[in-house]
Design an enzyme around this catalytic site. Structure first.
Site, mmCIF file in Angstrom:
data_model
loop_
_atom_site.group_PDB
_atom_site.id
_atom_site.type_symbol
_atom_site.label_atom_id
_atom_site.label_comp_id
_atom_site.label_asym_id
_atom_site.label_seq_id
_atom_site.Cartn_x
_atom_site.Cartn_y
_atom_site.Cartn_z
ATOM 1 C CE LYS A 280 -17.404 17.647 41.749
ATOM 2 N NZ LYS A 280 -16.480 17.993 40.634
ATOM 3 C CG ASP A 285 -11.552 15.395 42.713
ATOM 4 O OD1 ASP A 285 -11.286 14.184 42.872
ATOM 5 O OD2 ASP A 285 -11.779 15.908 41.599
ATOM 6 C CE LYS A 292 -8.823 16.768 40.772
ATOM 7 N NZ LYS A 292 -9.204 17.169 39.416
ATOM 8 C CG ASP A 303 -14.356 19.237 42.906
ATOM 9 O OD1 ASP A 303 -14.851 20.015 42.071
ATOM 10 O OD2 ASP A 303 -14.132 18.039 42.663
ATOM 11 C CG ASP A 362 -9.775 13.977 38.323
ATOM 12 O OD1 ASP A 362 -10.345 14.327 39.386
ATOM 13 O OD2 ASP A 362 -9.064 14.756 37.653
ATOM 14 C CD GLU A 364 -14.685 14.059 41.222
ATOM 15 O OE1 GLU A 364 -15.020 15.192 41.601
ATOM 16 O OE2 GLU A 364 -13.865 13.874 40.308
ATOM 17 N NE ARG A 366 -18.101 13.597 34.499
ATOM 18 C CZ ARG A 366 -17.376 14.061 33.484
ATOM 19 N NH1 ARG A 366 -17.444 13.473 32.299
ATOM 20 N NH2 ARG A 366 -16.580 15.091 33.644
#
Length: 514
Positions: A280, A285, A292, A303, A362, A364, A366
């Site tokens: 990933k 993010d 967030k 991230d 959020d 995201e 996956r």
């Protein structure tokens, strides 16, 4: 990658000869030796310290130094020793230890980090790697010691216009005397490549998002071509043609275009299916429309720790010319809240053809991994897949920052990963999966939704990913607690840890090389 420490492996005789040479002007020499319980020394250390024995005993008595692991004794101008400084480092049993010697190679790794820290930047040292209880594999232990020193010496300070005085002194230089110099030299050379790989991953995680855009990440990953890695970079047009609407949906609110990077090392038999690593790579993010909280959002530059680990692992594998076929796939995006951004309630079609209701923008990572997993299965038909992702905050609640979460559809692969984690000190803890958890991500409007709610958040995220791997042996590592912001340790003082690089390299070495 450059290293902030230099280790030269020598025989004991060569190290003692180096110790007797005149000191370099302005660079006092330090002799490092190791003491076990009750300040017991190995034979070579005893011979080197014979004239300073009484001085060591007095100093040890004065500060109650007994050779306990993690402790040290410093003596300036030691009698009869051709060095300006003597550093005695304890390796003996402490209250919670079992025996007088380090039991695992990760302990020698920690020992190397401890010594590098005590020496400090710019130091010149001769280290007699002569422990009172000899390691079962002295050359391997010495290489791990050097690796620990290299990793501890790493600093990410290129954006500081004013550096501390100690940071201007250059790298620590160590001449490491060992029993089996020939074997230790070969293993230390490989350890140096491992250090470079971990440092590459750490630096990628530490970089700010205004520097490390998806295109810049892809450019840096493409530098692995110098090591013989085949690199393919897919732009948004290419991904759209493949139907990667899940991945593209995450990045559609950013001015920075998304990228999919494919790294391939062909070191095994031509007809052997590769092992695949998928990372990933969300370079920043915000949470998107499901934004967030502001506090701590700056950490979301990390991230992309999974993609950084896969990049580092491919570096290590290629640098040592591994006799294995390995594919690394990096899904690199930026998740921003723009007028074009994905909304909660949107439904997207993944490359696999399955549809996803986006409940929370959020969740995201996956979505990125779903298309990356489908891509690697369809294009490369791997024997096994391991994905790494800073995926859920829930994993920190469950495990803190000591273990990464392990989820798998294959017991053999899970066991191999757990053993590699134990060997490297990058520890994993396996979580359950099953139909009861899988039902939590069923959607009223699509094939699935991208979050199963508050309960079992890490497990439902893994259940989501499992829907994209079919029968391929697969494991998911949730490294949200270990990939960034993890506590400082003997081998890492950096915010980005590089977690996963050594783990994946060890997995390939132990189970997938011909």
């Amino acid at each position: 990658m450059s290293l902030n420490a230099k280790f030269e492996v020598l025989s004991f005789d060569e190290a003692e000869a180096a110790l007797g040479a005149p000191e370099e002007a302005g660079r006092p020499r330090t002799l490092v030796v190791f003491a076990g319980t009750d300040v017991a020394f190995g034979d070579r250390a005893k011979a080197a310290l014979k004239d300073a024995k009484a001085q060591i005993e007095r100093a040890a008595s004065a500060v109650k130094f007994k050779g306990k692991s993690g402790s040290s004794l410093e003596i300036l101008a030691p009698l009869g020793v051709p060095a300006s400084r003597l550093l005695v480092v304890g390796v003996g049993a402490g209250a919670a230890d079992d025996g007088d010697k380090p039991a695992r190679f990760e302990d020698y790794l920690a020992l190397g980090g401890q010594v590098a820290a005590k020496l400090g930047a710019g130091a010149s040292a001769v280290v007699l790697f002569d422990l009172p209880e000899a390691p079962a594999e002295p050359a391997t232990a010495a290489a791990q010691f050097a690796l620990g020193g290299w990793l501890r010496a790493y600093r990410f300070d290129q954006y500081k216009s004013k550096k501390k005085e100690e940071d201007k002194d250059g790298p620590v230089e160590v001449q490491l005397g060992v029993a089996d110099a020939e074997s230790a030299k070969a293993q230390a050379a490989e350890a140096a490549h491992t250090a470079e790989a971990v440092i590459l991953a750490r630096t990628l995680v530490n970089e700010p998002a205004n520097v490390l855009s998806p295109t810049e990440f892809a450019r840096r990953a493409s530098e692995l071509m110098k090591l013989g890695v085949e690199v393919e970079i897919l732009d948004e047009k290419a991904m759209a043609e493949l139907g990667m609407r899940a991945l593209l949906g995450v990045g559609q609110g950013s001015e920075n275009e998304s990228r999919l990077v494919v790294l391939r090392w062909n070191g095994g038999a031509a007809n052997a299916a590769p092992v695949a690593f998928v990372g990933k790579g969300v370079v920043f993010d915000t949470g998107g429309i499901s934004i967030k909280p502001a506090a701590g959002m700056e950490d979301m530059k990390g991230d992309m720790g999974g993609a950084a680990a896969v990049t580092g692992a491919l570096y290590a594998i290629a640098a040592r010319k591994a006799k294995a076929n390995v594919v690394g796939v990096l899904g690199i995006v930026e998740n921003m809240p723009d007028g074009k951004a994905q909304r909660p309630g949107d439904i997207v079609k993944s490359m696999s053809g399955q549809t996803i209701e986006v409940i929370n923008t959020d969740a995201e990572g996956r979505l990125v991994l779903a298309d990356a997993l489908t891509y690697v299965i369809e294009k490369h038909k791997p024997a096994a897949i391991v994905d790494l992702a800073t995926l859920t905050g829930a994993i920190l609640v469950a495990l803190g920052q000591e273990y990464a979460g392990l989820f798998s559809n294959n017991d053999e692969l899970a066991d191999r990963l757990a053993k590699a984690g134990t060997a490297t000190g990058e520890k994993l803890w396996r979580f359950p999966m099953g139909p009861v958890y899988d039902k939590l991500i069923d959607s009223k409007f699509a094939d699935m939704k991208n979050t199963g709610g508050r309960h079992a958040g890490s497990i439902t995220a893994a259940q989501f990913l499992q829907r994209f791997v079919g029968k391929t042996p697969w494991a998911h590592l949730d490294i949200a607690g270990t990939g960034m912001g993890s506590p400082a340790s003997d081998i890492n003082q950096s915010w980005g840890s590089g977690f996963g690089v050594r783990l994946l390299d060890r997995l390939v070495k132990d189970y997938y090389e011909g």
